[in-house]
Design a protein around this motif. Structure first.
Motif, PDB file in Angstrom:
ATOM      1  N   SER A 130       0.823  -1.219   0.000  1.00 33.59           N
ATOM      2  CA  SER A 130       0.000   0.000   0.000  1.00 33.59           C
ATOM      3  C   SER A 130       0.857   1.268   0.000  1.00 33.59           C
ATOM      4  CB  SER A 130      -0.959   0.006   1.195  1.00 33.59           C
ATOM      5  OG  SER A 130      -0.241   0.090   2.404  1.00 33.59           O
ATOM      6  N   GLY A 186      -0.378  -0.342  -3.823  1.00 34.08           N
ATOM      7  CA  GLY A 186      -1.077  -1.617  -3.684  1.00 34.08           C
ATOM      8  C   GLY A 186      -2.214  -1.490  -2.678  1.00 34.08           C
ATOM      9  N   LEU A 187      -2.996  -2.532  -2.546  1.00 32.46           N
ATOM     10  CA  LEU A 187      -4.167  -2.493  -1.670  1.00 32.46           C
ATOM     11  C   LEU A 187      -4.105  -3.493  -0.514  1.00 32.46           C
ATOM     12  CD1 LEU A 187      -6.907  -2.092  -4.426  1.00 32.46           C
ATOM     13  CD2 LEU A 187      -5.916  -0.311  -2.962  1.00 32.46           C
ATOM     14  N   SER A 188      -2.939  -4.077  -0.265  1.00 28.69           N
ATOM     15  CA  SER A 188      -2.797  -5.012   0.854  1.00 28.69           C
ATOM     16  C   SER A 188      -2.803  -4.247   2.177  1.00 28.69           C
ATOM     17  CB  SER A 188      -1.493  -5.799   0.733  1.00 28.69           C
ATOM     18  OG  SER A 188      -1.510  -6.581  -0.451  1.00 28.69           O
ATOM     19  N   SER A 195      -3.612  -8.331  -1.361  1.00 26.82           N
ATOM     20  CA  SER A 195      -4.335  -7.996  -2.590  1.00 26.82           C
ATOM     21  C   SER A 195      -3.333  -7.852  -3.725  1.00 26.82           C
ATOM     22  CB  SER A 195      -5.089  -6.673  -2.404  1.00 26.82           C
ATOM     23  OG  SER A 195      -5.664  -6.269  -3.626  1.00 26.82           O
ATOM     24  N   MET A 196      -3.695  -8.373  -4.868  1.00 26.39           N
ATOM     25  CA  MET A 196      -2.846  -8.238  -6.055  1.00 26.39           C
ATOM     26  C   MET A 196      -3.178  -6.965  -6.829  1.00 26.39           C
ATOM     27  SD  MET A 196      -1.016 -10.939  -5.753  1.00 26.39           S
ATOM     28  CE  MET A 196      -0.246 -11.300  -7.313  1.00 26.39           C
ATOM     29  N   ASP A 197      -4.208  -6.248  -6.413  1.00 23.84           N
ATOM     30  CA  ASP A 197      -4.665  -5.052  -7.118  1.00 23.84           C
ATOM     31  C   ASP A 197      -3.813  -3.833  -6.764  1.00 23.84           C
ATOM     32  OD1 ASP A 197      -6.741  -6.534  -8.255  1.00 23.84           O
ATOM     33  OD2 ASP A 197      -8.052  -6.141  -6.538  1.00 23.84           O
ATOM     34  N   VAL A 198      -3.826  -2.864  -7.668  1.00 23.43           N
ATOM     35  CA  VAL A 198      -3.096  -1.606  -7.499  1.00 23.43           C
ATOM     36  C   VAL A 198      -4.061  -0.474  -7.776  1.00 23.43           C
ATOM     37  CG1 VAL A 198      -1.156  -0.227  -8.349  1.00 23.43           C
ATOM     38  CG2 VAL A 198      -0.971  -2.725  -8.284  1.00 23.43           C
ATOM     39  N   THR A 199      -3.968   0.607  -6.993  1.00 24.16           N
ATOM     40  CA  THR A 199      -4.846   1.748  -7.246  1.00 24.16           C
ATOM     41  C   THR A 199      -4.507   2.370  -8.596  1.00 24.16           C
ATOM     42  OG1 THR A 199      -3.368   3.274  -6.102  1.00 24.16           O
ATOM     43  CG2 THR A 199      -5.119   2.305  -4.799  1.00 24.16           C
ATOM     44  N   GLU A 200      -5.532   2.805  -9.306  1.00 27.80           N
ATOM     45  CA  GLU A 200      -5.335   3.354 -10.648  1.00 27.80           C
ATOM     46  C   GLU A 200      -4.585   4.680 -10.636  1.00 27.80           C
ATOM     47  OE1 GLU A 200      -8.854   3.452 -13.028  1.00 27.80           O
ATOM     48  OE2 GLU A 200      -9.488   1.481 -12.331  1.00 27.80           O
ATOM     49  N   SER A 242       2.412  -6.634  -6.590  1.00 28.83           N
ATOM     50  CA  SER A 242       1.816  -6.269  -5.306  1.00 28.83           C
ATOM     51  C   SER A 242       1.490  -7.556  -4.573  1.00 28.83           C
ATOM     52  CB  SER A 242       0.574  -5.402  -5.531  1.00 28.83           C
ATOM     53  OG  SER A 242      -0.405  -6.125  -6.239  1.00 28.83           O
ATOM     54  N   PRO A 297      -4.212 -14.066  -3.374  1.00 26.93           N
ATOM     55  CA  PRO A 297      -4.786 -13.008  -2.552  1.00 26.93           C
ATOM     56  C   PRO A 297      -5.707 -13.575  -1.486  1.00 26.93           C
ATOM     57  CG  PRO A 297      -5.753 -12.998  -4.753  1.00 26.93           C
ATOM     58  CD  PRO A 297      -4.675 -14.033  -4.751  1.00 26.93           C
TER      59      PRO A 297
END
Length: 192
Positions: free
Chosen positions: A52, A56-58, A80-85, A94, A176
């Motif tokens: 984060s 990242g969103l972890s 989380s494998m996602d990333v903020t845009e 991530s 995740p």
């Protein structure tokens, strides 16, 4: 005259202390607590990090669970494998979280010990920390920095534990999702 006596007394006391031998200085105990996760004060000795910090969103937390007979530390969160845009960082990976001890007052000397032992209860994920001191490697964010660099066990400045969504040994939980690691203590041991 009293300043002179005070200075003389201080000098004599310091000399006596310097000349006094402590058996632990000659032969340290066979085990030494480095961290004991039994109080809320222990949490203050650690810094949490995650992807984060880079978009990242972890998420991660470290708390003391004192509802059981023996209190213990709980390192938990969500990978989380996602990333903020709108992240200013261009990360290509991530899904990681960790806990790093804050710097010791100077350093701790583990030269008399050959192993680090951890009393933990995991959740099936692979948590990263190297155990035999002779095989400890310097890492950053779960990656080895320079395997040729040698660690000096008499000048340890900190320790860490980490977890990531994309790694581990065969059969370990990965990907995740939530993670939880229960920790009782971390000790240095002399096996020889």
């Amino acid at each position: 005259m009293s300043r002179f006596r005070s200075l003389l007394r201080t000098t004599i006391d310091a000399t006596k202390k310097a000349l006094t031998w402590n058996v632990d200085d000659l032969m340290p105990p066979s085990e030494r607590y480095i961290f004991n996760f039994n109080s809320k004060e222990e949490v203050k000795r650690w810094h949490l990090y995650s992807d984060s910090e880079y978009g990242g969103l972890s998420t991660a937390s470290l708390e003391i669970d004192d509802t059981e007979r023996e209190p213990r530390g709980i390192f938990s969160g969500n990978l989380s494998m996602d990333v903020t845009e709108d992240s200013k960082w261009r990360i290509n990976r991530s899904g990681f979280c960790g806990m790093r001890s804050k710097r010791f007052d100077g350093f701790i000397d583990l030269d008399s010990y050959d192993t680090i032992a951890l009393k933990l209860k995991g959740d099936g994920r692979c948590y990263i920390s190297t155990i035999p001191l002779e095989r400890y490697l310097p890492t950053w964010r779960g990656n080895v920095i320079d395997a040729k660099m040698e660690m000096n066990p008499s000048r340890i400045v900190g320790m860490s534990l980490s977890v990531n969504a994309g790694g581990g040994f065969a059969g370990a939980k990965s990907g995740p999702g939530d993670f939880k690691l229960e920790m009782d203590w971390i000790k240095a041991l002399r096996a020889q």
